[in-house]
Design a protein around this motif. Sequence first.
Motif, PDB file in Angstrom:
ATOM      1  N   GLU A 298     -36.727  30.916 101.585  1.00  0.00           N
ATOM      2  CA  GLU A 298     -36.141  30.563 102.883  1.00  0.00           C
ATOM      3  C   GLU A 298     -37.027  29.597 103.668  1.00  0.00           C
ATOM      4  OE1 GLU A 298     -35.908  34.435 104.603  1.00  0.00           O
ATOM      5  OE2 GLU A 298     -34.167  35.016 103.393  1.00  0.00           O
ATOM      6  N   ASN A 299     -38.207  29.277 103.122  1.00  0.00           N
ATOM      7  CA  ASN A 299     -39.185  28.432 103.806  1.00  0.00           C
ATOM      8  C   ASN A 299     -39.585  29.047 105.145  1.00  0.00           C
ATOM      9  OD1 ASN A 299     -40.903  26.273 103.731  1.00  0.00           O
ATOM     10  ND2 ASN A 299     -39.467  24.860 104.696  1.00  0.00           N
ATOM     11  N   ASN A 300     -39.741  30.381 105.132  1.00  0.00           N
ATOM     12  CA  ASN A 300     -40.042  31.157 106.328  1.00  0.00           C
ATOM     13  C   ASN A 300     -41.244  32.071 106.080  1.00  0.00           C
ATOM     14  OD1 ASN A 300     -39.747  32.300 108.876  1.00  0.00           O
ATOM     15  ND2 ASN A 300     -38.228  33.778 108.189  1.00  0.00           N
ATOM     16  N   LEU A 301     -42.165  31.623 105.245  1.00  0.00           N
ATOM     17  CA  LEU A 301     -43.325  32.426 104.874  1.00  0.00           C
ATOM     18  C   LEU A 301     -44.451  32.179 105.872  1.00  0.00           C
ATOM     19  CD1 LEU A 301     -44.281  34.339 102.588  1.00  0.00           C
ATOM     20  CD2 LEU A 301     -45.163  32.328 101.415  1.00  0.00           C
ATOM     21  N   PRO A 302     -44.942  33.227 106.526  1.00  0.00           N
ATOM     22  CA  PRO A 302     -46.069  33.033 107.452  1.00  0.00           C
ATOM     23  C   PRO A 302     -47.274  32.427 106.725  1.00  0.00           C
ATOM     24  CG  PRO A 302     -45.139  35.240 107.684  1.00  0.00           C
ATOM     25  CD  PRO A 302     -44.500  34.617 106.485  1.00  0.00           C
ATOM     26  N   MET A 303     -48.022  31.594 107.423  1.00  0.00           N
ATOM     27  CA  MET A 303     -49.178  30.908 106.836  1.00  0.00           C
ATOM     28  C   MET A 303     -50.186  31.882 106.242  1.00  0.00           C
ATOM     29  SD  MET A 303     -48.983  27.599 106.995  1.00  0.00           S
ATOM     30  CE  MET A 303     -50.640  26.995 107.021  1.00  0.00           C
ATOM     31  N   ASN A 304     -50.357  33.051 106.843  1.00  0.00           N
ATOM     32  CA  ASN A 304     -51.356  34.008 106.385  1.00  0.00           C
ATOM     33  C   ASN A 304     -50.774  35.099 105.483  1.00  0.00           C
ATOM     34  OD1 ASN A 304     -49.888  35.409 108.310  1.00  0.00           O
ATOM     35  ND2 ASN A 304     -51.680  36.252 109.359  1.00  0.00           N
TER      36      ASN A 304
ATOM     37  N   GLU B  17     -40.214  40.589  99.371  1.00  0.00           N
ATOM     38  CA  GLU B  17     -40.128  39.950 100.684  1.00  0.00           C
ATOM     39  C   GLU B  17     -40.892  38.627 100.707  1.00  0.00           C
ATOM     40  OE1 GLU B  17     -40.744  40.778 105.447  1.00  0.00           O
ATOM     41  OE2 GLU B  17     -41.446  42.298 104.029  1.00  0.00           O
ATOM     42  N   PHE B  18     -42.049  38.576 100.054  1.00  0.00           N
ATOM     43  CA  PHE B  18     -42.834  37.346  99.981  1.00  0.00           C
ATOM     44  C   PHE B  18     -42.003  36.224  99.357  1.00  0.00           C
ATOM     45  CE2 PHE B  18     -45.774  34.414  97.976  1.00  0.00           C
ATOM     46  CZ  PHE B  18     -46.800  34.273  98.909  1.00  0.00           C
ATOM     47  N   LEU B  19     -41.361  36.528  98.221  1.00  0.00           N
ATOM     48  CA  LEU B  19     -40.575  35.502  97.521  1.00  0.00           C
ATOM     49  C   LEU B  19     -39.305  35.139  98.288  1.00  0.00           C
ATOM     50  CD1 LEU B  19     -41.108  36.652  93.841  1.00  0.00           C
ATOM     51  CD2 LEU B  19     -42.239  34.769  95.059  1.00  0.00           C
ATOM     52  N   GLN B  20     -38.670  36.112  98.924  1.00  0.00           N
ATOM     53  CA  GLN B  20     -37.491  35.811  99.736  1.00  0.00           C
ATOM     54  C   GLN B  20     -37.861  34.851 100.869  1.00  0.00           C
ATOM     55  OE1 GLN B  20     -36.458  39.858 100.725  1.00  0.00           O
ATOM     56  NE2 GLN B  20     -34.693  39.859  99.325  1.00  0.00           N
ATOM     57  N   ARG B  21     -38.961  35.136 101.539  1.00  0.00           N
ATOM     58  CA  ARG B  21     -39.392  34.272 102.641  1.00  0.00           C
ATOM     59  C   ARG B  21     -39.832  32.903 102.127  1.00  0.00           C
ATOM     60  NH1 ARG B  21     -42.304  37.082 107.531  1.00  0.00           N
ATOM     61  NH2 ARG B  21     -40.720  38.598 108.085  1.00  0.00           N
ATOM     62  N   HIS B  22     -40.437  32.879 100.943  1.00  0.00           N
ATOM     63  CA  HIS B  22     -40.829  31.603 100.341  1.00  0.00           C
ATOM     64  C   HIS B  22     -39.595  30.732 100.092  1.00  0.00           C
ATOM     65  CE1 HIS B  22     -42.856  28.739  97.719  1.00  0.00           C
ATOM     66  NE2 HIS B  22     -41.921  28.968  96.824  1.00  0.00           N
TER      67      HIS B  22
END
Length: 157
Positions: free
Chosen positions: A15-21, A8-13
């Motif tokens: 998608e440029n949708n990774l939470p700051m924290n 999930e971390f890499l998918q969001r990365h």
Amino acid sequence: MTTLSTLEFLQRHIENNLPMNATTEMRYPTAISKLLDFRIIAIAKGHATLSICTDPSVHGNQQGTVHGGLLSELADAAIGTAHSTAIQKGESFTSLDLQIKFFRPVWQSTLTATASPVQRGQTISHYQCEIARENGDMVALASGTVMTLRGDSARGR
């Protein structure tokens, strides 16, 4: 702090949708990937595609083509990234081997390395990684074996 699975971390990365924290158990982006400017461009459980823009003035060997060691590192990074999405919380892994076959030289190009499992076992898994130019020509084919680590063997790795 939000702890995500590696997948999930890499998918969001991507998608440029990774939470700051956001964090994950693995260290992404990896230090070597930052140094060499590898980019993860596709990810799924057990699968990863990385890319790099090569330049012989930066990545070249004595013949003026891209060094085979860079292609080997790219394949190893793609295989490791693929495997990191398939392991469980608290597990880690180590590479046991990497073999690579080179088919054609590379100069200035955008390369993609696509890693996928050939056979996934509970402890030992085998992967294949195809490295291709932007026109689709395969420049190298790598295979690697990865061992999943658990318990004390996984701590601190």
